[in-house]
Design a protein around this motif. Structure first.
Motif, PDB file in Angstrom:
ATOM      1  N   VAL A 150      48.747-106.834  55.501  1.00 28.67           N
ATOM      2  CA  VAL A 150      48.096-106.051  56.549  1.00 28.67           C
ATOM      3  C   VAL A 150      47.726-106.978  57.697  1.00 28.67           C
ATOM      4  O   VAL A 150      47.668-108.202  57.548  1.00 28.67           O
ATOM      5  CB  VAL A 150      46.825-105.332  56.026  1.00 28.67           C
ATOM      6  CG1 VAL A 150      47.167-104.346  54.926  1.00 28.67           C
ATOM      7  CG2 VAL A 150      45.799-106.336  55.548  1.00 28.67           C
ATOM      8  N   SER A 151      47.519-106.361  58.848  1.00 30.91           N
ATOM      9  CA  SER A 151      47.040-107.066  60.036  1.00 30.91           C
ATOM     10  C   SER A 151      47.940-108.250  60.366  1.00 30.91           C
ATOM     11  O   SER A 151      49.151-108.105  60.493  1.00 30.91           O
ATOM     12  CB  SER A 151      45.583-107.490  59.817  1.00 30.91           C
ATOM     13  OG  SER A 151      45.012-107.998  60.979  1.00 30.91           O
ATOM     14  N   SER A 152      47.358-109.449  60.468  1.00 28.45           N
ATOM     15  CA  SER A 152      48.104-110.624  60.938  1.00 28.45           C
ATOM     16  C   SER A 152      48.738-111.434  59.815  1.00 28.45           C
ATOM     17  O   SER A 152      49.264-112.523  60.050  1.00 28.45           O
ATOM     18  CB  SER A 152      47.160-111.540  61.733  1.00 28.45           C
ATOM     19  OG  SER A 152      46.061-111.929  60.925  1.00 28.45           O
ATOM     20  N   MET A 153      48.735-110.916  58.574  1.00 25.41           N
ATOM     21  CA  MET A 153      49.234-111.702  57.446  1.00 25.41           C
ATOM     22  C   MET A 153      50.711-112.048  57.598  1.00 25.41           C
ATOM     23  O   MET A 153      51.126-113.177  57.320  1.00 25.41           O
ATOM     24  CB  MET A 153      48.973-110.960  56.135  1.00 25.41           C
ATOM     25  CG  MET A 153      47.498-110.815  55.792  1.00 25.41           C
ATOM     26  SD  MET A 153      47.182-109.696  54.389  1.00 25.41           S
ATOM     27  CE  MET A 153      47.810-110.692  53.020  1.00 25.41           C
ATOM     28  N   ALA A 154      51.534-111.068  58.040  1.00 27.16           N
ATOM     29  CA  ALA A 154      52.966-111.333  58.189  1.00 27.16           C
ATOM     30  C   ALA A 154      53.209-112.401  59.244  1.00 27.16           C
ATOM     31  O   ALA A 154      54.036-113.308  59.049  1.00 27.16           O
ATOM     32  CB  ALA A 154      53.701-110.053  58.562  1.00 27.16           C
ATOM     33  N   GLY A 155      52.497-112.315  60.361  1.00 26.20           N
ATOM     34  CA  GLY A 155      52.646-113.313  61.412  1.00 26.20           C
ATOM     35  C   GLY A 155      52.255-114.698  60.943  1.00 26.20           C
ATOM     36  O   GLY A 155      52.889-115.690  61.308  1.00 26.20           O
ATOM     37  N   PHE A 156      51.211-114.779  60.125  1.00 20.21           N
ATOM     38  CA  PHE A 156      50.789-116.078  59.602  1.00 20.21           C
ATOM     39  C   PHE A 156      51.868-116.684  58.715  1.00 20.21           C
ATOM     40  O   PHE A 156      52.189-117.876  58.828  1.00 20.21           O
ATOM     41  CB  PHE A 156      49.486-115.945  58.819  1.00 20.21           C
ATOM     42  CG  PHE A 156      48.980-117.247  58.257  1.00 20.21           C
ATOM     43  CD1 PHE A 156      48.158-118.077  59.011  1.00 20.21           C
ATOM     44  CD2 PHE A 156      49.338-117.665  56.988  1.00 20.21           C
ATOM     45  CE1 PHE A 156      47.707-119.285  58.503  1.00 20.21           C
ATOM     46  CE2 PHE A 156      48.888-118.871  56.462  1.00 20.21           C
ATOM     47  CZ  PHE A 156      48.064-119.689  57.229  1.00 20.21           C
ATOM     48  N   LEU A 157      52.448-115.872  57.839  1.00 27.26           N
ATOM     49  CA  LEU A 157      53.488-116.390  56.953  1.00 27.26           C
ATOM     50  C   LEU A 157      54.690-116.890  57.749  1.00 27.26           C
ATOM     51  O   LEU A 157      55.281-117.929  57.417  1.00 27.26           O
ATOM     52  CB  LEU A 157      53.924-115.303  55.967  1.00 27.26           C
ATOM     53  CG  LEU A 157      52.880-114.876  54.929  1.00 27.26           C
ATOM     54  CD1 LEU A 157      53.416-113.726  54.081  1.00 27.26           C
ATOM     55  CD2 LEU A 157      52.472-116.046  54.049  1.00 27.26           C
TER      56      LEU A 157
END
Length: 209
Positions: A150-157
């Motif tokens: 959720v939220s910014s988790m995908a961008g962080f990965l």
């Protein structure tokens, strides 16, 4: 915490010993049961005053408080089921799957996958706190086959330096809300076959999937 306890007005709160002091400080006189005692109770289902109906209240879920103080949204048994029973649709989710859960269980996303595990079978691997710097390592360790972001988790990965652990895991499908900015790039880098998404709110489950 005091705000949530005042709104919910629980007749009993179940907690571990470490979290008991802040609960009692937030609501003096609160009845708190040590979670460790639950295993000593009877395995028999308690006798009910009447059968549970699908529209009865299942839980109170507190909203994120975007527009003001967090609200206590009531959810029925039917809503709880609908919140997550769709998650595995089209993904071949079965009782053999394990879902990696990185969010607290008061969050709509974690409730959705918990509901789906109850509806479809499968295991829910709950982590004490998200540690995205080793997300794929944790997935391998718990045998996860399904994950959700959720939220910014995908961008962080995606922002992390490439690593062999990026693809050394068993996650084959994910729920991401919102979707990664470039699904194809995300799937290729991390070896994830399918991604689904949804839109909803605490009060309305996930009407758009």
């Amino acid at each position: 915490l005091a705000h949530a306890l005042t709104l919910a007005a629980p007749s009993l709160t179940v907690s571990d010993q470490a979290l008991r002091p802040p609960l009692e400080a937030a609501s003096p006189g609160l009845a708190v049961l040590d979670a460790g005692l639950l295993g000593e109770g009877s395995a028999e289902a308690p006798e009910l005053d009447r059968p549970i109906e699908i529209w009865d209240r299942h839980h109170i879920q507190f909203t994120s408080g975007t527009t003001g103080p967090s609200k206590g949204a009531t959810a029925s048994y039917r809503q709880f089921h609908l919140t997550g029973s769709w998650v595995g649709d089209g993904l071949g989710w079965s009782a053999r799957d394990t879902v990696q859960c990185d969010l607290p269980l008061f969050h709509a996303g974690s409730l959705a996958v918990a509901a789906s595990c109850l509806a479809r079978g499968g295991r829910l691997a709950v982590r004490g706190a998200p540690a995205l710097s080793r997300y794929w390592d944790a997935a391998r360790e718990c045998g996860a086959t399904f994950g959700f972001l959720v939220s910014s988790m995908a961008g962080f990965l995606l922002s992390r330096p490439p690593s062999p652990s990026d693809r050394e895991h068993g996650i084959r499908a994910m729920l991401a809300a919102p979707l990664p900015p470039d699904c194809a790039t995300f799937q290729e880098r991390f070896g994830v076959d399918e991604i689904v998404t949804a839109y909803g709110s605490s009060e309305s489950s996930a009407p758009i999937i």
